[in-house]
Scaffold this active site. Structure first.
Site, short mmCIF file in Angstrom:
data_model
loop_
_atom_site.label_atom_id
_atom_site.label_comp_id
_atom_site.label_asym_id
_atom_site.label_seq_id
_atom_site.Cartn_x
_atom_site.Cartn_y
_atom_site.Cartn_z
N ASP A 130 0.79 -1.24 0.00
CA ASP A 130 0.00 0.00 0.00
C ASP A 130 0.82 1.28 0.00
O ASP A 130 0.29 2.34 -0.32
CB ASP A 130 -1.03 -0.01 1.14
N GLU A 169 4.66 -10.36 5.09
CA GLU A 169 3.37 -10.93 4.71
C GLU A 169 3.40 -11.74 3.41
O GLU A 169 2.57 -11.53 2.52
CB GLU A 169 2.32 -9.82 4.61
N ASN A 195 1.49 -9.94 12.05
CA ASN A 195 0.70 -8.77 11.68
C ASN A 195 -0.76 -9.15 11.82
O ASN A 195 -1.23 -10.07 11.11
CB ASN A 195 0.99 -8.36 10.22
N TYR A 207 -4.99 -7.83 12.50
CA TYR A 207 -5.88 -6.68 12.42
C TYR A 207 -7.32 -6.91 12.87
O TYR A 207 -8.23 -6.31 12.29
CB TYR A 207 -5.86 -6.11 11.00
N TYR A 219 -9.51 -4.74 9.95
CA TYR A 219 -9.86 -5.34 8.66
C TYR A 219 -10.93 -6.41 8.78
O TYR A 219 -11.45 -6.91 7.78
CB TYR A 219 -8.61 -5.88 7.96
N GLU A 221 2.63 -5.78 13.53
CA GLU A 221 1.61 -4.86 13.03
C GLU A 221 0.31 -5.11 13.75
O GLU A 221 -0.10 -6.26 13.92
CB GLU A 221 1.38 -5.02 11.51
N TRP A 281 1.39 -0.58 14.15
CA TRP A 281 1.34 -0.06 12.78
C TRP A 281 0.51 1.20 12.78
O TRP A 281 -0.65 1.13 13.11
CB TRP A 281 0.75 -1.10 11.84
N1 CKX Z 1 0.15 -4.82 6.37
C1 CKX Z 1 -3.95 -6.67 6.14
C2 CKX Z 1 1.22 -4.34 5.51
C3 CKX Z 1 1.34 -2.86 5.64
C4 CKX Z 1 -0.01 -2.17 5.41
C5 CKX Z 1 -0.99 -2.68 6.42
C6 CKX Z 1 -2.30 -1.89 6.35
C7 CKX Z 1 -1.13 -4.17 6.05
C8 CKX Z 1 -2.31 -4.86 6.58
C9 CKX Z 1 -2.57 -6.21 5.98
O1 CKX Z 1 2.28 -2.41 4.73
O2 CKX Z 1 0.12 -0.78 5.45
O3 CKX Z 1 -3.11 -2.11 5.48
O4 CKX Z 1 -2.50 -0.99 7.17
#
Ligand code: CKX
Length: 601
Positions: free
Chosen positions: A166, A414, A468, A470, A474, A508, A553
């Protein structure tokens, strides 16, 4: 692999002149530069600051989003007295690949946008005169590049990148360019590794030179007193009652390496080193044989105007904020940072998990959480990608091996680890990197939510687990967050039942938050929700002894690709992009200041 990449210094034998400033700049959308001899000099150019990413200076979208070849040029003077020196240009980072021409001659090409390379100029420069360097850079992404992505051509003929990640694909001469002069016979590289022996420490060193003369090595303490010395290219220095480098309590000795020809000095290189040992034992992370709990961040090199261009001012502010909030560590997500960052961390006593730009190794990432149904590691691109990946791991370890702050190597972020075809790839990467690091630091990678103790096929490889996760953002978000907490506990219970014997660090977790948005009771995107989400994670972290760190994160909001899940960037920052605190910062400051370094030790 290029010639000596030691951090440039000025001393009686060495010269380092930074060529930073305004360079000439030109887009090459038809990739016709070479055909029209642009390597001899550019015409009709713009001015472009170096270091910086070109993107955010522009007001037209076609220019900001530009994908393809683009060129830089500047002149530099090489003094006559350098005639018998080894003269080179060191590019700290050209994102993502570059070809360097000096006075029209092609000198070197380099792949990878986050690591330095050196263009040896011996044959190409005129001494006592101005010389011209022209650099062709390309910022396209593909499935064989690090980081991974696709480059597509729109119906209007313009190219654009579709990153499998991203963060915005900021491009250009993102770091400094140095004109370097070294003595003909010089120190090429060195490494140090440490052993503790009661109150003493042994510094095992290795020096590489390009000549035959003797090497002498000495160690000086912070008061300038010599504490040990030896001759020879390899050996050990015993430091009596060693003053160890510790977390947020750094102590740096100066290592002085000299090449000697009887009584004559041929070269000298001085560098600060911190004596400390890093180990993983069971579920403990040990620094100097004492347990540590990691508190900190995943970060980005990202700031206003300059994009990913190294910004010493932003970096200074980041370190002050990290100290203020009580952090002790960060991950260089998702690429190696400017070397100044590691030097600052060495001096401040921060711990770094150092990551290669191996991000996007998953088909789901190709459509950002969209999930294409193919195994990434079955792709026909895999062999080429692996060659690239291994090269960049080697370059990273070569560059950063002597930093006291670096405690682990993160070899991917990831990736897909649930398919059978991921296994040979991981085996090859982990096998090929055994023994590369003289300090033998732990190797790891960050596991996405798909990759759990039940689904992942590669859990035997890392020395510690980075997770990581969420829940609360998410999935199981908003009012459902209590289910998210329960699911996370269920996952941790599974690790526990399986008898986990390596530490877990949450690398994260977090929630996007619009600064200034307040709501009672909370809703997603509000500052209140971000605090509640992190409190939920903290309750879980505090419940399991094998969780040995939390790196939220992200440190600050950062620019991303455009998308329907992003409002001008990723807003999971604890600080805004302008480095001001959100409400979460005050909560974390309290938590992290209260948690002892050896929490759960
Ligand atoms: N993990 C669901 C990699 C980071 C992103 C982070 C996000 C993701 C999340 C994966 O580089 O920024 O989407 O906040």
């Amino acid at each position: 692999m290029t010639a000596s990449l030691l951090y440039p210094v000025n001393n009686g034998f060495r010269r380092d002149i930074k060529l930073d400033g305004l360079w000439k700049f030109k887009f090459d959308p038809k990739s016709e530069g070479e055909e029209f001899n642009w390597q001899d000099g550019l015409k009709d150019t713009l001015d472009m600051p170096v270091p910086s990413s070109f993107n955010d200076f522009f007001t037209k979208k076609d220019e900001r989003e530009y994908t393809g070849d683009f060129w830089y040029e500047t002149d530099f003077f090489v003094p006559e007295e350098w005639e018998n020196r080894r003269v080179s240009l060191r590019f700290d980072a050209a994102t993502h690949r570059a070809t360097v021409y000096v006075n029209g001659n092609k000198i070197i090409s380099h792949e990878g946008g986050f690591l330095p390379f050196n263009a040896d100029l011996k044959q190409a420069v005129s001494f006592g005169k101005n010389n011209k360097v022209v650099v062709k850079i390309n910022n396209e992404l593909s499935r064989t590049t690090l980081p991974c992505g696709d480059t597509v051509t729109l119906k209007n003929g313009k190219k654009m990148v579709r990153p499998f990640f991203d963060f915005y694909n900021y491009s250009g001469l993102n770091r400094s360019v140095h004109l370097i002069a070294l003595p003909d016979e010089s120190v090429e590289d060195y490494s140090v590794a440490y052993e503790l022996d009661g109150e003493d420490a042994i510094v095992r060193y290795n020096v590489m030179t390009n000549g035959i003369h003797d090497v002498s090595v000495a160690l000086y303490d912070e008061d300038g007193a010599k504490v040990a010395g030896a001759t020879g290219r390899a050996g050990g220095l015993r430091v009596k009652k060693a003053h160890l480098w510790n977390v947020l309590d750094a102590y740096l000795y100066q290592l002085r390496i000299e090449i000697v020809d009887n009584d004559k000095l041929l070269d000298a290189y001085h560098e600060e080193i911190g004596i400390r040992v890093v180990e993983i034992k069971g579920t403990e992370i040990l620094i100097n044989q004492k347990p540590v709990y990691l508190k900190g961040f995943g970060r980005h090199e990202d700031s206003d105007f300059a994009g990913r261009g190294f910004n010493l001012n932003a970096e200074k502010r980041d370190f002050e904020l990290m100290k203020w909030i009580g952090a002790n560590s960060f991950r260089t997500s998702h690429y190696p940072y400017d070397e100044a960052v590691y030097r600052m961390a060495d001096r401040e006593g921060f711990l770094i998990i150092d990551e290669v730009p191996a991000v996007g190794f998953k088909m789901a990432a190709a459509s950002f959480l969209g999930g294409l149904n193919q195994s990434f590691f079955d792709g026909e691109w895999i062999n080429d990608l692996q060659v690239n990946h291994l090269a960049q791991i080697k370059e990273l370890i070569r560059r950063d091996k002597n930093h006291a702050s670096v405690i682990a190597w993160s070899l991917m972020n990831e990736p897909d680890t649930v398919t059978d075809s991921s296994v040979p790839y991981f085996k090859a990467v982990f096998d090929a990197t055994v023994g590369l690091d003289p300090q033998n630091r732990p190797r790891t990678f960050a596991l996405s939510e798909d990759d759990t103790i039940t689904t992942s096929k590669v859990l035997e490889f890392p020395d510690l687990y980075l997770l990581n996760r969420y829940p609360g953002w998410y999935h199981t978000w908003g009012y459902e967050i209590s289910d998210g907490e329960q699911n996370l506990r269920d996952e941790m219970d599974q690790w526990k039942e399986e008898g986990i014997n390596k530490p877990i660090v949450f690398s994260e977790f977090g929630a996007d938050t619009e600064p200034g948005l307040h709501k009672l009771p909370s809703i997603m995107w509000s500052e209140e929700y971000q605090v509640e989400c992190v409190q939920m994670f903290n309750r879980v972290f505090d419940s399991y002894e094998f969780i040995k760190g939390e790196q939220i994160w992200n440190f600050a909001d950062f620019q991303t690709v455009e998308g329907n899940m992003r409002v001008n960037g990723n807003k999971k920052g604890v600080f805004t992009r302008q480095r001001q605190p959100k409400a979460l910062a005050f909560y974390l400051k309290k938590r992290w200041s209260d948690l002892p370094l050896d929490y759960k030790g």
